[in-house]
Motif scaffolding. Structure first.
Motif, mmCIF file in Angstrom:
data_model
loop_
_atom_site.group_PDB
_atom_site.id
_atom_site.type_symbol
_atom_site.label_atom_id
_atom_site.label_comp_id
_atom_site.label_asym_id
_atom_site.label_seq_id
_atom_site.Cartn_x
_atom_site.Cartn_y
_atom_site.Cartn_z
ATOM 1 N N PHE A 29 0.880 -1.177 0.000
ATOM 2 C CA PHE A 29 0.000 0.000 0.000
ATOM 3 C C PHE A 29 0.915 1.224 0.000
ATOM 4 N N HIS A 33 -6.686 -0.815 6.014
ATOM 5 C CA HIS A 33 -6.332 -1.691 4.898
ATOM 6 C C HIS A 33 -5.339 -2.784 5.316
ATOM 7 N N SER A 48 -5.402 -6.376 4.024
ATOM 8 C CA SER A 48 -5.193 -6.631 2.596
ATOM 9 C C SER A 48 -3.747 -6.449 2.148
#
Length: 394
Positions: A220, A243, A246
């Protein structure tokens, strides 16, 4: 023998082909559209042998913030030659021609992203911008609290006006960032269409922060994080941390003025200072006249400038700073007293000084600038403090 000229629209296909070959890139429809958009706003200079474009330099006009003043700046990009034409001096001639074009257009500053720092130092450019790269594992992400306001994910088009306002508010008194024009925002939207936007709105419904990010594989990446309040900081990091299921790595690019690692419960994350863009003063007289010196400080300094690529900068300049105005004049025949007060440096060092990359006494210690201590101190007292920041690349 090469012919040096402004490249017109009829030769843009040649420019694209040269850029793609030099930078080993595939010509896709998106890349072509992005390149065409940049060409529309830029001055392109080329070396031709007959009808064949062999080398090129692109100059894109921008405005930049510098301590509250706004400067016209020429962004150098797509410097390229075919390998069989390298070593003949074409790029050197194009670089010097670009300086002349920028000066004539009123651009007193120039930035570029170097493939080689040594190569561009030959043309008066010097390292001015660094970037900070912070890498977090999931358990190292900032832990923030707060439920006030709303975080909204938006498409580029819906977010654009809010992004513009927040970016400008954050950067209007900074050292060196672009004053992004509407066309540049639209260009970013075209070039980085895959990136996502998150905007924080406070309880009154006012936007006070945003994040521009993307996810690739298990990483990310935070490309831009702007916040005007602590609450916006908290809520944006909450959004980023959400997040964590993920992604297993979070990478954050920011300016060296904004190292937030000390706020972490464990600041021993991976931190890298990455040398970034170079800059140079193109035309020192208008640059100094427009410069925003420290309020309440006055004085007279004598600056000797060495600049092999821009002869109009060379010589001894008298800088007079008062409460109401700044007067800059070239001394044709400086007196003995004036010469005894002269501070001497090349254009690279003067650029670093006036853009706050290094303090004067640091540069004096390493013999990048010479002069007596009293005169060095006087100039230092005239300058505001700050750290150069730049989020854009061209």
């Amino acid at each position: 023998m090469s012919d040096y000229q402004v490249v017109t629209a009829k030769d843009r296909d040649q420019m694209m082909e040269l850029a793609a070959y030099a930078f080993n890139q595939e010509v896709t429809e998106k890349r072509r559209a992005v390149f065409e958009r940049l060409c529309e706003e830029s001055i392109s200079l080329g070396a031709f042998q007959g009808d064949v474009l062999t080398s090129q330099v692109m100059v894109t006009p921008f405005n930049v913030h510098l301590h509250g003043s706004v400067y016209q700046m020429g962004g150098i990009g797509y410097v390229a030659s075919y390998p069989e034409y390298r070593g003949g001096g074409d790029v050197a001639k194009l670089m010097r021609l670009s300086l002349e074009k920028m000066r004539a257009a009123g651009m007193s500053l120039s930035y570029l992203a170097p493939f080689s720092y040594g190569f561009y130092r030959k043309y008066g450019f010097e390292q001015v911008f660094d970037r900070l790269k912070l890498t977090f594992e999931v358990n190292e992400l900032p832990f923030t609290k707060g439920t006030e306001g709303t975080l909204k994910r938006l498409q580029w088009g819906d977010a654009l006006e809010t992004l513009k306002a927040l970016y400008e508010e954050k950067n209007k008194t900074a050292v060196g960032p672009l004053k992004r024009s509407d066309w540049w925002w639209n260009y970013l939207m075209l070039k980085h269409s895959q990136r996502k936007i998150g905007i924080y709105y406070n309880e009154e419904g006012t936007a006070t922060g945003y994040v521009i990010y993307e996810g690739t594989g298990m990483t990310f990446t935070i490309h831009e994080l702007i916040y005007l309040t602590k609450t916006a900081y908290d809520r944006l990091w909450q959004f980023i941390s959400s997040h964590s299921a993920s992604f297993n790595e979070f990478v954050y690019f920011t300016g060296t003025d904004n190292n937030e690692a000390y706020l972490l419960s464990n600041p021993r994350i991976k931190q890298e200072i990455v040398p970034f863009m170079m800059a140079r003063i193109v035309d020192i007289e208008p640059f100094l006249k427009n410069y925003d010196f420290k309020k309440g400080q006055t004085g007279t300094c004598y600056l000797k400038v060495k600049d092999e690529s821009a002869s109009w900068n060379e010589g001894v300049w008298k800088l007079q700073v008062s409460e109401n105005q700044t007067i800059v004049s070239m001394l044709e025949n400086p007196s003995k007293t004036e010469l005894e007060s002269v501070l001497t440096a090349d254009i690279q060092t003067w650029t670093q000084i006036f853009m706050n990359y290094q303090p004067i006494h640091h540069l004096a210690f390493y013999e990048r600038i010479s002069g007596n201590t009293t005169e060095l101190e006087q100039l230092a007292n005239l300058l505001k403090t700050g750290t150069p920041v730049l989020a854009d690349y061209f």
